[in-house]
Design a protein around this motif. Structure first.
Motif, PDB file in Angstrom:
ATOM      1  N   ILE A 179      35.235   4.126  32.326  1.00  0.00           N
ATOM      2  CA  ILE A 179      36.454   4.681  32.371  1.00  0.00           C
ATOM      3  C   ILE A 179      37.539   3.434  32.508  1.00  0.00           C
ATOM      4  CG2 ILE A 179      35.376   6.929  33.167  1.00  0.00           C
ATOM      5  CD1 ILE A 179      36.239   6.244  35.985  1.00  0.00           C
ATOM      6  N   GLU A 180      38.922   4.002  32.165  1.00  0.00           N
ATOM      7  CA  GLU A 180      39.637   2.986  32.452  1.00  0.00           C
ATOM      8  C   GLU A 180      40.316   2.882  33.761  1.00  0.00           C
ATOM      9  OE1 GLU A 180      42.680   3.700  29.473  1.00  0.00           O
ATOM     10  OE2 GLU A 180      41.332   3.189  27.666  1.00  0.00           O
ATOM     11  N   HIS A 181      40.185   3.955  34.723  1.00  0.00           N
ATOM     12  CA  HIS A 181      41.232   4.249  35.492  1.00  0.00           C
ATOM     13  C   HIS A 181      40.237   4.021  37.138  1.00  0.00           C
ATOM     14  CE1 HIS A 181      42.931   6.591  32.541  1.00  0.00           C
ATOM     15  NE2 HIS A 181      43.908   5.992  32.997  1.00  0.00           N
ATOM     16  N   ASN A 182      41.054   3.675  38.069  1.00  0.00           N
ATOM     17  CA  ASN A 182      40.232   3.755  39.482  1.00  0.00           C
ATOM     18  C   ASN A 182      40.523   5.193  39.905  1.00  0.00           C
ATOM     19  OD1 ASN A 182      42.901   3.681  40.804  1.00  0.00           O
ATOM     20  ND2 ASN A 182      43.055   1.491  40.820  1.00  0.00           N
ATOM     21  N   GLN A 183      40.042   5.620  41.228  1.00  0.00           N
ATOM     22  CA  GLN A 183      40.070   6.901  41.341  1.00  0.00           C
ATOM     23  C   GLN A 183      41.573   7.387  41.660  1.00  0.00           C
ATOM     24  OE1 GLN A 183      37.419   8.893  44.061  1.00  0.00           O
ATOM     25  NE2 GLN A 183      35.582   7.675  43.327  1.00  0.00           N
ATOM     26  N   VAL A 184      42.388   6.306  42.323  1.00  0.00           N
ATOM     27  CA  VAL A 184      43.776   6.560  42.653  1.00  0.00           C
ATOM     28  C   VAL A 184      44.500   7.018  41.255  1.00  0.00           C
ATOM     29  CG1 VAL A 184      46.038   5.804  43.525  1.00  0.00           C
ATOM     30  CG2 VAL A 184      43.852   5.336  44.636  1.00  0.00           C
ATOM     31  N   LEU A 186      43.159   7.731  38.294  1.00  0.00           N
ATOM     32  CA  LEU A 186      42.487   8.929  37.883  1.00  0.00           C
ATOM     33  C   LEU A 186      42.957  10.267  38.302  1.00  0.00           C
ATOM     34  CD1 LEU A 186      40.536  10.029  35.787  1.00  0.00           C
ATOM     35  CD2 LEU A 186      38.683   9.794  37.720  1.00  0.00           C
ATOM     36  N   ALA A 187      43.200  10.255  39.635  1.00  0.00           N
ATOM     37  CA  ALA A 187      43.860  11.609  40.270  1.00  0.00           C
ATOM     38  C   ALA A 187      45.130  11.897  39.763  1.00  0.00           C
ATOM     39  CB  ALA A 187      43.928  11.213  41.828  1.00  0.00           C
ATOM     40  N   ASP A 188      46.081  10.684  39.690  1.00  0.00           N
ATOM     41  CA  ASP A 188      47.237  10.978  38.775  1.00  0.00           C
ATOM     42  C   ASP A 188      47.243  11.449  37.656  1.00  0.00           C
ATOM     43  OD1 ASP A 188      48.790  10.117  41.241  1.00  0.00           O
ATOM     44  OD2 ASP A 188      49.013   8.045  40.413  1.00  0.00           O
ATOM     45  N   TYR A 189      46.291  10.830  36.886  1.00  0.00           N
ATOM     46  CA  TYR A 189      45.984  10.967  35.448  1.00  0.00           C
ATOM     47  C   TYR A 189      45.644  12.527  35.219  1.00  0.00           C
ATOM     48  CZ  TYR A 189      44.325  10.540  30.468  1.00  0.00           C
ATOM     49  OH  TYR A 189      44.002  10.778  29.199  1.00  0.00           O
ATOM     50  N   LEU A 190      44.977  13.105  35.991  1.00  0.00           N
ATOM     51  CA  LEU A 190      44.266  14.468  36.084  1.00  0.00           C
ATOM     52  C   LEU A 190      45.283  15.573  36.746  1.00  0.00           C
ATOM     53  CD1 LEU A 190      40.689  13.838  36.603  1.00  0.00           C
ATOM     54  CD2 LEU A 190      41.911  13.943  34.442  1.00  0.00           C
ATOM     55  N   CYS A 191      46.429  14.866  37.393  1.00  0.00           N
ATOM     56  CA  CYS A 191      47.266  15.731  38.283  1.00  0.00           C
ATOM     57  C   CYS A 191      46.704  16.411  39.178  1.00  0.00           C
ATOM     58  CB  CYS A 191      48.200  16.711  36.954  1.00  0.00           C
ATOM     59  SG  CYS A 191      49.046  15.901  35.937  1.00  0.00           S
ATOM     60  N   VAL A 192      45.748  15.840  40.128  1.00  0.00           N
ATOM     61  CA  VAL A 192      45.205  16.251  41.266  1.00  0.00           C
ATOM     62  C   VAL A 192      45.249  15.392  42.254  1.00  0.00           C
ATOM     63  CG1 VAL A 192      43.687  17.561  39.829  1.00  0.00           C
ATOM     64  CG2 VAL A 192      42.972  15.408  40.667  1.00  0.00           C
ATOM     65  N   THR A 193      44.787  15.900  43.489  1.00  0.00           N
ATOM     66  CA  THR A 193      45.035  14.651  44.643  1.00  0.00           C
ATOM     67  C   THR A 193      43.993  13.863  44.786  1.00  0.00           C
ATOM     68  OG1 THR A 193      44.092  16.346  46.314  1.00  0.00           O
ATOM     69  CG2 THR A 193      46.480  16.435  45.977  1.00  0.00           C
ATOM     70  N   ARG A 194      44.338  12.594  45.197  1.00  0.00           N
ATOM     71  CA  ARG A 194      42.826  11.862  45.284  1.00  0.00           C
ATOM     72  C   ARG A 194      41.910  12.224  46.321  1.00  0.00           C
ATOM     73  NH1 ARG A 194      40.643   8.448  48.361  1.00  0.00           N
ATOM     74  NH2 ARG A 194      42.113   8.803  49.879  1.00  0.00           N
TER      75      ARG A 194
END
Length: 230
Positions: A179-184, A186-194
């Protein structure tokens, strides 16, 4: 942004992007001679292109990284993607009837940007069928990426969004996803909280649906994961 020279290094980076990469060498030389372009250095936090403005130039990030965000109807900032150099961006909007950009492109680090006038790009595409074919392919891929992003966000819960994201990046005939993103991010990308995303990932690991180390995810039960997004 400050104007800078077009060096051999930047020329090599320019011809790494999919739009130009597979063109014959003689056509690449022609592009450098006939394309009306300017090269700029950009600084961290510079706004390279702003949402609701018109796309009037081909934009190629030669060095650096951009964050792409869109403001929704409720004025919430939604992460669309990250752009990592070398890469052209906003390409489909160059010749649309409505050239309005749907997002803001912000530099996450110092970098280098090349821009070329749409008139010179169009003139070269008119003269070089291979370039036109390449442009249509790149524009089509951009549309596909947007569709995949919207599909992931159409799911209501965190698990479904995360699984849809994994299958978006999964290579055919492979159970390992880089995957391209770290969890921070990725949370932004998926529009959810980390914290909520971290909890869900931990639950999926305990259920032996996935294993995850850094940005590498192994899909342990592909059939079961597919049922999550059906």
């Amino acid at each position: 942004m400050e104007q800078t020279d077009f060096t051999e290094k930047y020329e090599a980076l320019l011809f790494q992007i999919p739009l130009f990469r597979d063109l014959p060498l003689n056509i690449k030389h022609l592009l450098v001679d006939k394309l009306d372009f300017t090269v700029y250095t950009i600084k961290k936090n510079d706004i390279v292109a702003r949402q609701h403005t018109h796309c009037k130039r081909l934009m190629v990030l030669l060095e650096g990284r951009l964050r792409v965000d869109s403001m929704d109807a409720s004025d919430n900032e939604v992460l669309i993607e990250y752009i990592i150099a070398p890469r052209a961006f906003a390409t489909p909007y160059l010749f649309k009837l409505d050239t309005t950009l749907p997002a803001t492109f912000k530099a996450m680090e110092d970098g280098v940007l090349l821009t070329a006038t749409n008139e010179s790009v169009f003139r070269l595409m008119s003269e070089i069928p291979d370039l036109l074919k390449s442009f249509l392919g790149v524009a089509g891929n951009c549309t596909k990426c947007t569709d995949l992003r919207l599909k992931a966000l159409s799911y209501k819960n965190i698990r479904s969004r995360f699984v849809a994201y994994l299958f978006e990046y999964k290579a055919e005939n492979s159970s390992v996803v880089k995957i391209e993103h770290n969890q921070v991010e990725l949370a932004d990308y998926l529009c959810v909280t980390r914290p909520a995303l971290t909890r869900e990932i931990n639950k999926m690991m305990k259920e032996r649906l996935i294993s995850m180390k850094g940005k590498t995810v192994e899909l342990l039960q592909i059939a079961e994961l597919k049922r999550v997004i059906l």
